[in-house]
Design a protein around this motif. Structure first.
Motif, PDB file in Angstrom:
ATOM      1  N   TRP A   1      40.372  -2.095  23.001  1.00  0.00           N
ATOM      2  CA  TRP A   1      40.664  -2.834  21.778  1.00  0.00           C
ATOM      3  C   TRP A   1      42.087  -2.521  21.336  1.00  0.00           C
ATOM      4  O   TRP A   1      42.565  -1.385  21.497  1.00  0.00           O
ATOM      5  N   PRO A   2      42.773  -3.491  20.754  1.00  0.00           N
ATOM      6  CA  PRO A   2      44.127  -3.223  20.253  1.00  0.00           C
ATOM      7  C   PRO A   2      44.116  -2.115  19.206  1.00  0.00           C
ATOM      8  O   PRO A   2      43.155  -1.971  18.443  1.00  0.00           O
ATOM      9  N   GLU A   3      45.184  -1.359  19.172  1.00  0.00           N
ATOM     10  CA  GLU A   3      45.295  -0.281  18.191  1.00  0.00           C
ATOM     11  C   GLU A   3      45.118  -0.809  16.771  1.00  0.00           C
ATOM     12  O   GLU A   3      44.463  -0.166  15.930  1.00  0.00           O
ATOM     13  N   GLU A   4      45.665  -1.977  16.506  1.00  0.00           N
ATOM     14  CA  GLU A   4      45.553  -2.553  15.167  1.00  0.00           C
ATOM     15  C   GLU A   4      44.093  -2.769  14.782  1.00  0.00           C
ATOM     16  O   GLU A   4      43.689  -2.508  13.641  1.00  0.00           O
ATOM     17  N   HIS A   5      43.293  -3.231  15.735  1.00  0.00           N
ATOM     18  CA  HIS A   5      41.876  -3.473  15.447  1.00  0.00           C
ATOM     19  C   HIS A   5      41.146  -2.159  15.180  1.00  0.00           C
ATOM     20  O   HIS A   5      40.359  -2.055  14.227  1.00  0.00           O
ATOM     21  N   ILE A   6      41.401  -1.153  15.994  1.00  0.00           N
ATOM     22  CA  ILE A   6      40.737   0.139  15.807  1.00  0.00           C
ATOM     23  C   ILE A   6      41.074   0.717  14.434  1.00  0.00           C
ATOM     24  O   ILE A   6      40.193   1.234  13.725  1.00  0.00           O
ATOM     25  N   LEU A   7      42.327   0.608  14.035  1.00  0.00           N
ATOM     26  CA  LEU A   7      42.725   1.135  12.728  1.00  0.00           C
ATOM     27  C   LEU A   7      42.122   0.319  11.588  1.00  0.00           C
ATOM     28  O   LEU A   7      41.772   0.875  10.535  1.00  0.00           O
ATOM     29  N   GLN A   8      41.969  -0.984  11.784  1.00  0.00           N
ATOM     30  CA  GLN A   8      41.315  -1.802  10.761  1.00  0.00           C
ATOM     31  C   GLN A   8      39.854  -1.392  10.592  1.00  0.00           C
ATOM     32  O   GLN A   8      39.348  -1.300   9.460  1.00  0.00           O
ATOM     33  N   VAL A   9      39.181  -1.144  11.711  1.00  0.00           N
ATOM     34  CA  VAL A   9      37.786  -0.700  11.650  1.00  0.00           C
ATOM     35  C   VAL A   9      37.707   0.674  10.982  1.00  0.00           C
ATOM     36  O   VAL A   9      36.809   0.935  10.165  1.00  0.00           O
ATOM     37  N   ARG A  10      38.655   1.546  11.305  1.00  0.00           N
ATOM     38  CA  ARG A  10      38.690   2.860  10.654  1.00  0.00           C
ATOM     39  C   ARG A  10      38.888   2.712   9.147  1.00  0.00           C
ATOM     40  O   ARG A  10      38.211   3.387   8.353  1.00  0.00           O
ATOM     41  N   ASP A  11      39.784   1.829   8.745  1.00  0.00           N
ATOM     42  CA  ASP A  11      40.043   1.642   7.315  1.00  0.00           C
ATOM     43  C   ASP A  11      38.798   1.149   6.583  1.00  0.00           C
ATOM     44  O   ASP A  11      38.530   1.562   5.445  1.00  0.00           O
ATOM     45  N   LEU A  12      38.037   0.259   7.225  1.00  0.00           N
ATOM     46  CA  LEU A  12      36.782  -0.199   6.621  1.00  0.00           C
ATOM     47  C   LEU A  12      35.810   0.961   6.441  1.00  0.00           C
ATOM     48  O   LEU A  12      35.124   1.066   5.419  1.00  0.00           O
ATOM     49  N   ALA A  13      35.753   1.834   7.450  1.00  0.00           N
ATOM     50  CA  ALA A  13      34.864   2.997   7.363  1.00  0.00           C
ATOM     51  C   ALA A  13      35.315   3.942   6.251  1.00  0.00           C
ATOM     52  O   ALA A  13      34.497   4.416   5.448  1.00  0.00           O
TER      53      ALA A  13
ATOM     54  N   ALA B   1      25.271   2.880   1.017  1.00  0.00           N
ATOM     55  CA  ALA B   1      25.182   4.068   1.870  1.00  0.00           C
ATOM     56  C   ALA B   1      24.889   3.683   3.317  1.00  0.00           C
ATOM     57  O   ALA B   1      25.460   4.250   4.256  1.00  0.00           O
ATOM     58  N   LEU B   2      24.020   2.713   3.503  1.00  0.00           N
ATOM     59  CA  LEU B   2      23.663   2.292   4.854  1.00  0.00           C
ATOM     60  C   LEU B   2      24.806   1.514   5.507  1.00  0.00           C
ATOM     61  O   LEU B   2      25.102   1.700   6.696  1.00  0.00           O
ATOM     62  N   VAL B   3      25.469   0.671   4.742  1.00  0.00           N
ATOM     63  CA  VAL B   3      26.617  -0.059   5.276  1.00  0.00           C
ATOM     64  C   VAL B   3      27.730   0.914   5.669  1.00  0.00           C
ATOM     65  O   VAL B   3      28.392   0.739   6.700  1.00  0.00           O
ATOM     66  N   ALA B   4      27.920   1.961   4.885  1.00  0.00           N
ATOM     67  CA  ALA B   4      28.925   2.969   5.234  1.00  0.00           C
ATOM     68  C   ALA B   4      28.590   3.624   6.566  1.00  0.00           C
ATOM     69  O   ALA B   4      29.486   3.897   7.383  1.00  0.00           O
ATOM     70  N   ARG B   5      27.313   3.869   6.797  1.00  0.00           N
ATOM     71  CA  ARG B   5      26.882   4.423   8.084  1.00  0.00           C
ATOM     72  C   ARG B   5      27.267   3.494   9.236  1.00  0.00           C
ATOM     73  O   ARG B   5      27.733   3.933  10.287  1.00  0.00           O
ATOM     74  N   VAL B   6      27.057   2.194   9.049  1.00  0.00           N
ATOM     75  CA  VAL B   6      27.381   1.227  10.101  1.00  0.00           C
ATOM     76  C   VAL B   6      28.890   1.158  10.316  1.00  0.00           C
ATOM     77  O   VAL B   6      29.366   1.131  11.461  1.00  0.00           O
ATOM     78  N   ARG B   7      29.656   1.142   9.232  1.00  0.00           N
ATOM     79  CA  ARG B   7      31.115   1.080   9.367  1.00  0.00           C
ATOM     80  C   ARG B   7      31.646   2.315  10.092  1.00  0.00           C
ATOM     81  O   ARG B   7      32.545   2.218  10.937  1.00  0.00           O
ATOM     82  N   LEU B   8      31.088   3.471   9.760  1.00  0.00           N
ATOM     83  CA  LEU B   8      31.501   4.691  10.447  1.00  0.00           C
ATOM     84  C   LEU B   8      31.097   4.643  11.917  1.00  0.00           C
ATOM     85  O   LEU B   8      31.887   4.986  12.807  1.00  0.00           O
ATOM     86  N   ALA B   9      29.863   4.209  12.183  1.00  0.00           N
ATOM     87  CA  ALA B   9      29.395   4.113  13.569  1.00  0.00           C
ATOM     88  C   ALA B   9      30.275   3.171  14.376  1.00  0.00           C
ATOM     89  O   ALA B   9      30.575   3.437  15.552  1.00  0.00           O
TER      90      ALA B   9
END
Length: 394
Positions: free
Chosen positions: A110-122, A279-287
């Motif tokens: 995955w592009p670095e930008e995408h990984i960082l976007q997913v991290r930011d959501l988490a 709380a559950l959505v946070a779990r999914v975003r982190l996962a």
């Protein structure tokens, strides 16, 4: 009986015999869920060797090619099992080839930008709970989620599934019934939770050596294991009972191209079912973020990236991961023929389903969800289905 169904039955008979062979030897089962169990249980004669399996799958692959498009989905299963059998015999295909043959998807990162976007959501979701990113994240999150005992989890997971079941059934339009038996285990294996079974009978194993138990995880795994996997398998069983001539193999295995759909959806299901459960959505975003990092390591270790470089990358991405966690992540994705295939379905599948949850029109989303509770789909079929569902609404 048509030639497609005859081929399917030959493939299933071989898989059942191979399954007995592996179990008798103390190996990993080949079949994880049987969507068309025999009415009168019987023991199949085991194959003589893995080489016999490989040779028979090679023959059946040629038969599928002769039949043509009508046997395409059966041919994909044959290809996946043949690649896995070859790996058990010592063959080590390049990761790109192995994942294409087994999981039905490309070994692409995955592009670095995408990984960082997913991290930011988490990070944003966790901060909304008062949990900060850093070395203590896992400890702080577990404390916030109300830890419980394994015995309590074994009772509460089925109860949580019953509570959420009407919402899920309405969403996916399934009336299939299933019964679940929870089995505590203590085994040295990669999994914390594992579901298998046959027909309407489901076994949920909880590995108390590696599982953690909180009230949030109760809801997470009620959705993942029971209203995700169990209800899907029971729904497939119902479809197979209504139509014995379905043109697909009715035995589920984790080295098949259906796992992208199955594991991806099971992880992402809270985004569709309980989007207001912070709380559950946070779990999914982190996962989601953690799975992308695991995917990076999966690619790196199989590409020959130096191990210390892999470990340093993991530490930079996830500051609370221990060396033991990183070691297991690298080993499982490189040295084990089954996990080298299967574990790719987690990041690849979750990334696809999270994107659908975040961007798809509600009606398109519902069409996809209802379809995947009717039959197993490969990544190519799933992508085509999503495109058709979106186009139909324009």
């Amino acid at each position: 009986m048509g030639e497609v169904q005859e081929l399917r039955d030959q493939v299933e008979a071989l898989i059942r015999r191979w399954h007995v062979y592996e179990v008798d030897r103390g190996g990993r089962p080949v079949i994880d869920f049987d969507c068309s169990p025999d009415r009168a249980p019987r023991r199949y004669r085991p194959v003589e060797s893995r080489l016999e399996v490989y040779q028979e799958l090679t023959r059946l692959r040629a038969t599928a090619a002769e039949i043509g498009s009508g046997a395409r989905q059966i041919g994909e299963v044959i290809r996946a099992h043949r690649a896995y059998a070859g790996a058990l015999l010592g063959r080590r295909d390049p990761l790109y080839t192995y994942l294409r043959d087994t999981q039905g998807c490309d070994a692409e990162g995955w592009p670095e930008e995408h990984i960082l976007q997913v991290r930011d959501l988490a990070v944003k979701a966790l901060e909304g709970l008062g949990v900060r990113w850093g070395r203590d994240l896992n400890r702080d999150l577990l404390a916030l989620e109300q830890p419980i005992t394994g015995e309590e989890a074994a009772e509460l997971i089925p109860a949580a599934a019953r509570s959420l079941e009407p919402v899920v059934r309405e969403l996916v339009r399934s009336t299939a019934k299933y019964s679940v038996r929870v089995q505590p285990d203590d085994v040295d294996d990669f999994w914390a939770y594992w579901l298998d079974g046959a027909g309407q009978d489901v076994r949920l194993r909880i590995n108390q050596r590696y599982a953690t138990f909180t009230m949030v995880q109760v809801r997470q795994f009620a959705l993942h294991e029971l209203l995700g996997h169990a209800l899907q398998y029971a729904s497939y069983t119902q479809v197979c009972a209504e139509d014995p001539d379905v043109p697909w193999v009715r035995l589920m295995s984790v080295n098949l191209p259906y796992q992208f759909m199955l594991e991806g959806l099971a992880q992402a299901l809270p985004l569709f079912v309980t989007p207001s459960d912070a709380a559950l959505v946070a779990r999914v975003r982190l996962a989601h973020y953690l799975q992308l990092v695991r995917g990076e390591l999966h690619l790196a270790v199989n590409a020959g990236v130096p191990l210390i470089e892999c470990a340093n990358h993991a530490r930079a991405r996830v500051p609370y991961w221990t060396d033991a966690t990183i070691s297991d992540t690298l080993t499982e994705r490189s040295a084990n023929p089954l996990l080298r295939s299967y574990l790719w379905s987690y990041p690849a599948g979750l990334d696809w389903w999270a994107a659908l949850a975040d961007s798809a029109d509600d009606q398109a989303r519902d069409r996809v969800l209802q379809a995947v509770y009717r039959r197993p789909l490969s990544p190519v079929q799933l992508e085509r289905l999503a495109g058709q569902a979106t186009s139909a609404l324009k």
